[in-house]
Design a protein around this motif. Structure first.
Motif, PDB file in Angstrom:
ATOM      1  N   HIS A 189       0.803  -1.028   0.152  1.00 25.86           N
ATOM      2  CA  HIS A 189       0.028  -0.048  -0.028  1.00 25.86           C
ATOM      3  C   HIS A 189       0.860   1.161   0.053  1.00 25.86           C
ATOM      4  N   LEU A 190       0.419   2.405  -0.543  1.00 21.12           N
ATOM      5  CA  LEU A 190       0.988   3.666  -0.601  1.00 21.12           C
ATOM      6  C   LEU A 190       1.169   4.168   1.015  1.00 21.12           C
ATOM      7  N   SER A 191       2.187   4.812   1.268  1.00 17.85           N
ATOM      8  CA  SER A 191       2.636   5.232   2.470  1.00 17.85           C
ATOM      9  C   SER A 191       1.820   6.414   3.170  1.00 17.85           C
ATOM     10  N   TRP A 192       0.887   6.973   2.384  1.00 14.70           N
ATOM     11  CA  TRP A 192       0.025   8.135   2.850  1.00 14.70           C
ATOM     12  C   TRP A 192      -1.468   7.666   2.346  1.00 14.70           C
ATOM     13  N   GLU A 193      -2.275   8.282   3.331  1.00 14.33           N
ATOM     14  CA  GLU A 193      -3.610   8.004   3.245  1.00 14.33           C
ATOM     15  C   GLU A 193      -4.519   9.431   3.458  1.00 14.33           C
ATOM     16  N   GLN A 194      -5.352   9.655   2.587  1.00 11.12           N
ATOM     17  CA  GLN A 194      -6.227  10.942   2.921  1.00 11.12           C
ATOM     18  C   GLN A 194      -7.231  10.472   3.668  1.00 11.12           C
ATOM     19  N   VAL A 195      -7.693  11.276   4.982  1.00  8.92           N
ATOM     20  CA  VAL A 195      -8.792  10.614   5.641  1.00  8.92           C
ATOM     21  C   VAL A 195      -9.705  11.741   6.051  1.00  8.92           C
ATOM     22  N   ASP A 196     -10.930  11.326   6.382  1.00 11.78           N
ATOM     23  CA  ASP A 196     -11.937  12.513   6.954  1.00 11.78           C
ATOM     24  C   ASP A 196     -12.264  11.777   8.295  1.00 11.78           C
ATOM     25  N   LEU A 197     -13.032  12.544   8.902  1.00 14.25           N
ATOM     26  CA  LEU A 197     -13.232  12.185  10.360  1.00 14.25           C
ATOM     27  C   LEU A 197     -13.581  10.647  10.252  1.00 14.25           C
ATOM     28  N   GLN A 198     -14.629  10.216   9.539  1.00 11.24           N
ATOM     29  CA  GLN A 198     -15.470   9.030   9.605  1.00 11.24           C
ATOM     30  C   GLN A 198     -14.324   7.916   9.127  1.00 11.24           C
ATOM     31  N   THR A 199     -13.620   8.108   8.294  1.00  5.04           N
ATOM     32  CA  THR A 199     -12.730   7.305   7.777  1.00  5.04           C
ATOM     33  C   THR A 199     -11.381   6.855   8.979  1.00  5.04           C
ATOM     34  N   TRP A 200     -11.198   8.126   9.361  1.00  4.69           N
ATOM     35  CA  TRP A 200     -10.103   8.353  10.321  1.00  4.69           C
ATOM     36  C   TRP A 200     -10.371   7.121  11.582  1.00  4.69           C
ATOM     37  N   LEU A 201     -11.585   7.408  11.930  1.00  5.65           N
ATOM     38  CA  LEU A 201     -12.046   6.689  13.261  1.00  5.65           C
ATOM     39  C   LEU A 201     -12.297   5.435  12.951  1.00  5.65           C
ATOM     40  N   ALA A 202     -12.738   4.871  11.701  1.00  3.32           N
ATOM     41  CA  ALA A 202     -12.917   3.431  11.358  1.00  3.32           C
ATOM     42  C   ALA A 202     -11.831   2.815  11.075  1.00  3.32           C
ATOM     43  N   ALA A 203     -10.371   3.605  10.679  1.00  2.00           N
ATOM     44  CA  ALA A 203      -9.323   3.060  10.783  1.00  2.00           C
ATOM     45  C   ALA A 203      -8.657   2.476  11.995  1.00  2.00           C
ATOM     46  N   LEU A 204      -9.000   3.352  13.058  1.00  2.00           N
ATOM     47  CA  LEU A 204      -8.359   3.178  14.157  1.00  2.00           C
ATOM     48  C   LEU A 204      -9.400   1.941  14.927  1.00  2.00           C
ATOM     49  N   ASP A 205     -10.453   1.867  14.581  1.00  2.00           N
ATOM     50  CA  ASP A 205     -11.381   0.679  14.967  1.00  2.00           C
ATOM     51  C   ASP A 205     -10.682  -0.535  14.563  1.00  2.00           C
ATOM     52  N   GLU A 206     -10.276  -0.499  13.102  1.00  2.00           N
ATOM     53  CA  GLU A 206      -9.932  -1.793  12.477  1.00  2.00           C
ATOM     54  C   GLU A 206      -8.572  -2.045  12.935  1.00  2.00           C
ATOM     55  N   ALA A 207      -7.854  -1.069  13.344  1.00  2.00           N
ATOM     56  CA  ALA A 207      -6.446  -1.202  13.926  1.00  2.00           C
ATOM     57  C   ALA A 207      -6.477  -2.031  15.198  1.00  2.00           C
ATOM     58  N   GLU A 208      -7.387  -1.528  15.999  1.00  2.00           N
ATOM     59  CA  GLU A 208      -7.488  -2.170  17.452  1.00  2.00           C
ATOM     60  C   GLU A 208      -8.252  -3.297  17.392  1.00  2.00           C
ATOM     61  N   GLN A 209      -8.863  -3.729  16.437  1.00  2.00           N
ATOM     62  CA  GLN A 209      -9.607  -5.081  16.279  1.00  2.00           C
ATOM     63  C   GLN A 209      -8.792  -6.162  15.708  1.00  2.00           C
ATOM     64  N   SER A 210      -7.769  -5.823  14.963  1.00  2.33           N
ATOM     65  CA  SER A 210      -6.905  -6.686  14.285  1.00  2.33           C
ATOM     66  C   SER A 210      -5.279  -6.438  14.314  1.00  2.33           C
ATOM     67  N   PRO A 211      -4.850  -6.424  15.366  1.00  8.29           N
ATOM     68  CA  PRO A 211      -3.331  -6.036  15.538  1.00  8.29           C
ATOM     69  C   PRO A 211      -2.499  -7.141  14.944  1.00  8.29           C
ATOM     70  N   LEU A 212      -1.467  -7.125  14.111  1.00  5.67           N
ATOM     71  CA  LEU A 212      -0.548  -7.942  13.805  1.00  5.67           C
ATOM     72  C   LEU A 212       0.469  -8.204  14.787  1.00  5.67           C
ATOM     73  N   ASP A 213       0.408  -9.162  15.481  1.00  7.22           N
ATOM     74  CA  ASP A 213       1.176  -9.841  16.450  1.00  7.22           C
ATOM     75  C   ASP A 213       2.256 -10.606  16.224  1.00  7.22           C
ATOM     76  N   LEU A 214       3.522  -9.856  16.206  1.00  9.81           N
ATOM     77  CA  LEU A 214       4.716 -10.567  15.708  1.00  9.81           C
ATOM     78  C   LEU A 214       5.849 -11.161  17.167  1.00  9.81           C
ATOM     79  N   ARG A 215       5.137 -11.006  18.268  1.00  5.82           N
ATOM     80  CA  ARG A 215       5.735 -11.508  19.182  1.00  5.82           C
ATOM     81  C   ARG A 215       5.993 -13.199  19.276  1.00  5.82           C
ATOM     82  N   PRO A 216       7.048 -13.425  19.796  1.00  8.34           N
ATOM     83  CA  PRO A 216       7.262 -14.806  19.889  1.00  8.34           C
ATOM     84  C   PRO A 216       6.105 -15.234  20.789  1.00  8.34           C
ATOM     85  N   PRO A 217       5.771 -16.668  20.659  1.00 10.00           N
ATOM     86  CA  PRO A 217       4.894 -17.369  21.573  1.00 10.00           C
ATOM     87  C   PRO A 217       5.424 -17.342  22.916  1.00 10.00           C
ATOM     88  N   ALA A 218       4.486 -17.265  23.939  1.00  6.82           N
ATOM     89  CA  ALA A 218       5.065 -17.459  25.292  1.00  6.82           C
ATOM     90  C   ALA A 218       5.409 -18.799  25.681  1.00  6.82           C
TER      91      ALA A 218
END
Length: 220
Positions: A189-218
């Motif tokens: 994906h491109l390294s920049w994104e134009q957003v409005d308030l609705q798409t910005w808050l939706a982006a944060l919702d999505e990021a919170e719900q689906s983090p990419l977890d690269l930590r080694p297993p416990a």
């Protein structure tokens, strides 16, 4: 460097050598501020350094996290006598590459309009920068605290990440009203994104719900 807006340029993309697929890109940005050119993030390509020279040099270089410290960081600092800034919690690893000129540990405002925002979580010293351009757009430089993985927004948890701090940083983002979000590393994906308030808050919702977890297993 490629122009994005009247006062903002993006660097030549870097593709990490350890990646098997060439879909992970790293970028930095040059902001033409009324006080002088500011650099945000990692800018390693020699042709970009020549562009910076032709553009009048760099007065300050701000890192969003210590992963951006590399050979080009030191070259830029020495060539342009630019002041290198990072969060105090990034000082140790950044100093292995070059010595920062200044650190910060809390929110600051430089030049009256360039906002330094500690946003720990991805790394302990991760930071973001907010600037409202005189041309009307508000830019938010988020480093790797928030990014795009193809068509989805994600946060990234690595071995040194702190999920609780990352959550707090994403909550801080909810109080901001950017027009353009600029990321240090993206996949497919491109390294920049134009957003409005609705798409910005939706982006944060999505990021919170689906983090990419690269930590080694416990360990059991």
């Amino acid at each position: 460097m490629k122009p994005l807006y009247e006062d903002l340029w993006i660097s030549t993309p870097e593709f990490p050598a350890e990646e098997t697929a060439n879909d992970l890109m790293m970028h930095g940005f040059m902001l033409r501020h009324p006080r002088g050119n500011l650099l945000i993030g990692r800018v390693e390509h020699p042709l970009d350094h020549e562009f910076l020279a032709d553009a009048g040099g760099v007065i300050r270089h701000y890192l969003t996290h210590w992963h951006e410290a590399a050979a080009g960081t030191r070259i830029i600092q020495q060539r342009f006598s630019s002041a290198l800034y990072c969060h105090s919690r990034s000082l140790g690893p950044v100093s292995l590459v070059t010595e920062p000129d200044e650190t910060f540990s809390q929110q600051e405002v430089h030049f009256g309009d360039f906002h330094l925002l500690p946003t720990p979580g991805h790394t302990a010293g991760s930071s973001s920068y907010l600037y409202t351009s005189p041309f009307g757009r508000t830019y938010l430089f988020v480093g790797d605290t928030l990014t795009r993985d193809y068509h989805r927004w994600i946060s990234v948890l690595g071995p040194e990440s702190n999920p609780a701090e990352l959550q707090q940083s994403l909550e801080l983002y909810r109080t901001l009203r950017p027009d353009v979000v600029l990321m240090s590393t993206t996949r497919g994906h491109l390294s920049w994104e134009q957003v409005d308030l609705q798409t910005w808050l939706a982006a944060l919702d999505e990021a919170e719900q689906s983090p990419l977890d690269l930590r080694p297993p416990a360990l059991p």
